[in-house]
Design an enzyme around this catalytic site. Structure first.
Site, PDB file in Angstrom:
ATOM      1  N   CYS A 343       0.830  -1.230   0.000  1.00  0.00           N
ATOM      2  CA  CYS A 343       0.000   0.000   0.000  1.00  0.00           C
ATOM      3  C   CYS A 343       0.850   1.261   0.000  1.00  0.00           C
ATOM      4  CB  CYS A 343      -0.958   0.047   1.196  1.00  0.00           C
ATOM      5  SG  CYS A 343      -2.084  -1.330   1.286  1.00  0.00           S
ATOM      6  N   SER A 344       2.082   1.150  -0.443  1.00  0.00           N
ATOM      7  CA  SER A 344       2.983   2.310  -0.397  1.00  0.00           C
ATOM      8  C   SER A 344       3.730   2.497  -1.707  1.00  0.00           C
ATOM      9  CB  SER A 344       3.985   2.148   0.757  1.00  0.00           C
ATOM     10  OG  SER A 344       3.325   2.117   1.984  1.00  0.00           O
TER      11      SER A 344
END
Ligand code: PMP
Length: 384
Positions: A343-344
Site C-alpha cells: 500500500c505504499s
C-alpha cells in the site's frame, strides 16, 4: 482450521499476531460484564462500559505520553484518523506539504483533496527513504503551507523519520504537523508531549497489540480539525450541533467498546513490558537484517546496516520475484511474510523498487530467536 502453531509469523507490520492473552480476555470480560452502551445508559452495564472505555483511554494516553486522556479519541482505525485530520484540517485553497514516502492512507485522501482544490507538494526522500528536515524547510520558505504530513516510520523500509526536527520547522513556519504513527506506536517509545505532533494517528492492531477495528487519534490542544462524522454522543442531546468538547466531538455514535477494552488491556501490557519488547525487537531485526544481507543476490532496502529502524526489513532478490519468494516461504516453511508494494507505491518509487515491489519481513513482540534462524535458513534455500 490451520495449525497456527506451525506458523512463523513475520507480518507484524500488517497486523500483530498473536495478541497477548490479556487482550482477548479483557474483550470477553467486557462483553460479559460491561455490555451496555458507554456514555449513554446510566444503568450498571452502561456505566461499566463507560468505565471500560475511559480506563482504556487513560492507559493509551499514559502509554503514549499524552498528559490529558481527553486528547485521545478512539476511532475505527489509523486510516480513519488520518482522513479525519486531513479532511477536517484542510480547506480549498490550502497547501499541504507531504513526504514522498507516505502510505496510501495519506496518499489517497490527499488525492481526493487535491481534486477539491487543495495544493499538495511532495518532499523527496533520499535513496534510503529518509526525509531531510532541511528539504522541508526549503519548500516551506518558498511556499508556506497550512499543514506538513510525515510518517514516523516506514512500513516498507523501517526508516525512522526525524519527526521532532520536522515538527520544529513546521511550527516555525506556522504549519500544523501531522504524524502517521502506524509503524511507530508500540515499536518506539512515544512521548506525545515531547514529539511536537499536532496530530498523531495510530492503529490499535499493529505495534499497540490490540484487536483490529479500533485506532487512536491524538490531537494537541489548539488543533481542532472538523470532525468527519456527526451523531449521538450521549450528552447534550437537545443540541442539534456536534459537541465541541473532546473526545465527544470525534467519537459520534456507539463506539467499539469491546475492541477498546482489548486495546486498553494491550496498552497496559505494553506499559509493563514495552521496554523489554522493544529491546528484543531491535536485537532481532538487526540479526535478521545482517543475516539477509549475507545471502547472495539479496538487497535489503532502506536504512543502511547499523542504522536504527523499526522492526521492518524489506528485500529484493537479483533474479527471483518477491511473490515467488513469499510463496515458497509460506508453502515450504510456514513463514508468513508480505510481498508486493505494501500500500505504499510512493515509497517504492522513492527507493527505486516501484516495478518489483519487495518481500517484507516484520518482527514483533512474539518473534523468537528461533524464528529468525529458521527464516534466514529458509531464505538462503529459497533464493539458492
Ligand atoms: N500508515 C502506515 C505507514 C501503515 O503501515 C498503515 C497500515 N498498513 C496505515 C497507515 C493504515 O493503517 P490501518 O490499515 O490499520 O488503518
Amino acid at each position: 482450521m490451520a495449525d497456527t502453531r506451525a506458523i512463523r509469523y513475520f507480518d507484524h507490520a500488517a497486523t500483530s499476531w498473536p495478541k497477548p492473552p490479556v487482550v482477548a480476555e479483557s474483550m470477553i470480560r467486557a462483553m460479559e460484564d460491561a455490555g451496555g452502551n458507554p456514555g449513554r445508559s446510566a444503568h450498571e452495564l452502561g456505566l461499566a462500559a463507560a468505565r471500560t472505555v475511559e480506563r482504556a483511554r487513560s492507559a493509551v494516553a499514559s502509554l503514549l505520553g499524552a498528559t490529558d486522556p481527553r486528547d485521545i479519541a478512539f476511532v475505527p482505525g489509523c486510516t480513519e484518523a488520518l482522513n479525519l485530520v486531513l479532511k477536517g484540517g484542510l480547506k480549498p485553497g490550502d497547501r499541504v506539504i507531504v513526504s514522498s514516502v507516505e502510505h496510501n492512507a495519506v496518499v489517497r485522501p490527499l488525492a481526493a483533496l487535491a481534486e477539491a482544490g487543495i495544493e499538495v507538494i511532495r518532499v523527496a526522500s533520499d535513496e534510503e527513504g529518509l526525509i531531510d528536515p532541511d528539504a522541508v524547510e526549503l519548500v516551506l520558505r518558498e511556499q508556506p503551507a497550512r499543514m506538513v504530513v510525515c510518517q514516523h516510520a516506514s512500513n516498507v523500509t523501517g526508516a525512522i523519520q526525524p519527526v521532532g526536527d520536522i515538527a520544529d520547522i513546521a511550527h516555525e513556519h506556522g504549519a500544523v504537523f501531522v504524524v502517521d504513527g502506524a509503524q511507530s506506536a508500540g515499536h518506539l517509545r512515544i512521548d506525545l508531549t515531547d514529539l511536537g505532533a499536532d496530530a498523531y494517528a495510530a492503529p490499535g492492531h499493529k505495534g499497540l497489540l490490540g484487536p483490529q477495528g479500533v485506532g487512536v487519534l491524538y490531537l494537541a490542544r489548539g488543533f481542532e480539525p472538523q470532525e468527519l462524522v456527526q451523531g449521538g454522543s450521549g450528552g447534550r442531546s437537545e443540541d442539534s450541533r456536534q459537541p465541541r468538547t473532546r473526545p465527544e466531538r470525534y467519537e459520534a455514535g456507539t463506539p467499539n467498546t469491546f475492541g477498546i477494552a482489548g486495546l486498553g488491556a494491550a496498552a497496559e501490557y505494553l506499559r509493563a513490558h514495552g521496554d523489554e519488547i522493544r529491546a528484543r525487537e531491535r536485537t532481532l531485526i538487526r540479526r535478521l537484517v545482517d543475516g539477509l544481507s549475507d545471502i547472495a543476490g539479496i538487497r535489503v532496502l532502506g536504512p543502511r546496516a547499523g542504522s536504527e529502524r523499526v522492526p521492518v526489513a524489506s528485500v529484493v532478490h537479483s533474479t527471483r520475484e518477491p511473490d515467488e519468494i513469499a510463496f515458497a516461504l509460506d508453502r515450504r516453511y510456514g513463514i508468513a511474510v508480505r510481498a508486493g508494494v505494501h500500500c505504499s507505491p510512493w515509497t517504492h518509487e522513492a527507493i527505486g523498487t516501484a516495478e518489483t515491489g519487495a518481500v517484507r519481513f516484520s518482527v514483533g513482540w512474539s518473534t523468537t530467536d528461533d524464528d529468525i534462524e529458521v527464516a534466514l535458513q529458509a531464505m538462503a534455500e529459497a533464493c539458492a
